[in-house]
Motif scaffolding. Structure first.
Motif, short mmCIF file in Angstrom:
data_model
loop_
_atom_site.label_atom_id
_atom_site.label_comp_id
_atom_site.label_asym_id
_atom_site.label_seq_id
_atom_site.Cartn_x
_atom_site.Cartn_y
_atom_site.Cartn_z
N PRO A 159 0.83 -1.21 0.00
CA PRO A 159 0.00 0.00 0.00
C PRO A 159 0.86 1.26 0.00
N ALA A 160 0.30 2.35 -0.44
CA ALA A 160 1.06 3.58 -0.65
C ALA A 160 1.49 4.21 0.67
N ILE A 161 2.75 4.59 0.73
CA ILE A 161 3.26 5.40 1.83
C ILE A 161 3.07 6.86 1.43
N ARG A 167 5.99 7.04 11.21
CA ARG A 167 5.19 7.83 10.27
C ARG A 167 4.70 6.95 9.11
N CYS A 168 5.56 6.07 8.65
CA CYS A 168 5.14 5.19 7.55
C CYS A 168 3.96 4.31 7.97
N ARG A 169 3.99 3.83 9.19
CA ARG A 169 2.94 2.92 9.66
C ARG A 169 1.63 3.65 9.97
N GLN A 170 1.65 4.97 9.94
CA GLN A 170 0.40 5.72 10.08
C GLN A 170 -0.38 5.76 8.78
N CYS A 171 0.27 5.32 7.71
CA CYS A 171 -0.42 5.24 6.41
C CYS A 171 -1.27 3.97 6.37
N PRO A 172 -2.48 4.02 5.83
CA PRO A 172 -3.38 2.85 5.83
C PRO A 172 -2.75 1.61 5.18
#
Length: 451
Positions: free
Chosen positions: A398-400, A425-430
């Motif tokens: 999935p998109a970062i 921060r990356c893991r806050q992306c869906p």
């Protein structure tokens, strides 16, 4: 401490194996001076070595070295303490002295042949391979000088002296004492030292072997024949056509010692160790001061009112002999090479870190030129817009999201963030998992290195 290391070798391997395989890169703030090259050589581990290696050269940054030490925590749980160091050239344990010669020393010979002053220093803990390295380099220099491939006719003279504290001795005259005196021009003269003219390779080899037999050594816990003095081999190259000369200095510095090496020394040996350490400290200040002075001169900053740095060459016999190498007012062109020799063993991690810190302090980085155009290709100079464009092009699935990872940061600001913060921060992306976040962060670090 050695017993602690031996008892926790499995723990050490476990901690090192769990380290991040993609550490945050070191970004240099300039380019190395062309007249000063600082290198490090890792000694090969003996086959009977009981301790694991504590030195780990980075595969993605060729001149960066990680050092991992095992710390005996008061709570009783060993922990890992890591440091990284950068030099201009890094030679691994499988590198040969011939490779070092071709990369570092070969250019000093024609430089001195044409009237310059070339200087090589080998520094490091006792038993780290300094004398082994310098001895072979001396032979390779002799081969080059006597090969007949250099242009023009020259006369070659050799002088080899030994400095023990403030006393000096001529190793080519049965270790007769000599005096170090300043002449009316302020140059240090080796009064009493005999200069020998050499005509072929065998002459040079015989003089080198003679000097080695008279060099001062003494046993330490790390090395039964530790060098307890500084040896200076001066090769003077006289050009009769224009009555000028060049010089090549090959200097094998006395081995530095760890506290455990000096624990059993008497008063004389402790005084000797203090004198060695003082002379090495003064040498560091002189080398760095000369390199800084060259940088200031090359940038014409003295015209802007900036003074040349003070160089304390009179504080040590070693630096007095080499005054003309360090004197910023000197008109002679000079080039200097430093080889920091290190032991890879975990048992020697303390002295290894001290040696590498010494080497890093000698490095002088000059500002990069053409900053307005060329440096804009460096990620550290990117604006937030450029950075977000790169994130969108490398976001994965999935998109970062660029607006989540770098909502306002420039390239320099993002680089200051920790690995943990970037992965968070990356893991806050869906839909983004930890593995994808780590892979993206590694790709980001690699982009900084490449750019």
């Amino acid at each position: 401490m050695e017993q602690f290391y031996l008892e926790n070798i499995p723990k050490y391997h476990s901690l090192v194996g769990a380290l991040d395989p993609c550490p945050k890169p070191r970004i240099s703030k300039g380019v190395p001076s062309p007249n000063m090259v600082v290198s490090a050589r890792i000694r090969p581990r003996p086959k009977n070595e009981r301790f694991p290696s504590a030195t780990f050269p980075r595969s993605n940054q060729e001149n960066v070295l990680d050092i991992h030490d095992l710390y005996n925590h008061p709570r009783g749980i060993p922990i890992l303490r890591s440091n990284n160091y950068e030099v201009d050239r890094l030679f691994h344990s499988n590198s040969t002295t011939e490779e070092i010669y071709e990369d570092l020393v070969a250019d000093l010979v024609p430089f001195a042949w044409d009237g310059g002053i070339g200087t090589l220093f080998a520094y490091g803990q006792t038993g780290s391979g300094k004398t082994f390295t310098v001895s072979r380099l001396e032979e390779l220099v002799a081969e080059t000088l006597m090969s007949g491939n250099l242009e023009g006719e020259r006369e070659i003279y050799m002088t080899i002296i030994d400095l023990a504290g403030n006393a000096a001795f001529d190793l080519l005259s049965n270790r007769e004492p000599i005096s170090l005196l300043e002449d009316s021009s302020g140059n240090t003269q080796m009064v009493g030292a005999v200069e020998h003219q050499v005509f072929d390779m065998e002459d040079m080899r015989a003089l080198i072997e003679q000097a080695t037999s008279f060099r001062r050594t003494a046993p330490t816990l790390k090395n039964p024949t530790s060098s307890r003095s500084h040896t200076i081999c001066r090769i003077r190259i006289w050009n009769g056509a224009d009555c000028s000369d060049g010089s090549l200095y090959l200097i094998d510095l006395a081995g530095s010692e760890a506290a455990r090496d000096v624990a059993t020394h008497g008063a004389d040996r402790m005084l000797e160790t203090r004198q060695i350490n003082v002379s090495l400290s003064v040498l560091k200040d002189c080398i760095r001061g000369k390199a800084l002075a060259d940088t200031v001169t090359s940038l014409d900053r003295e015209k802007l009112g900036r003074k040349l740095p003070h160089i304390p060459f009179r504080q040590s016999a070693l630096t007095r002999v080499l005054k003309h190498v360090f004197d910023p007012a000197g008109a002679r062109a000079c080039r200097t090479v430093v080889i920091a020799c290190i032991n890879p063993s975990l048992a020697d991690v303390g002295p290894t870190k001290n040696t590498l810190r010494f080497a890093e302090m000698l490095r002088v980085l000059e500002p990069a030129t053409n900053e307005t155009s060329a440096d804009r290709t460096s990620a550290i100079q990117w604006t937030n817009t450029q950075l977000q464009e790169w994130i969108r092009a490398n976001c994965g699935t999935p998109a970062i999201l660029d607006r989540v990872v770098a909502p306002r940061e420039s390239g320099a600001q993002l680089f200051k963030l920790s690995s943990t913060e970037i992965e968070y921060r990356c893991r806050q992306c869906p839909g983004v998992k930890l593995e994808q976040a780590k892979a993206f962060r590694c790709k980001l670090w690699q982009m900084y290195i490449v750019s």
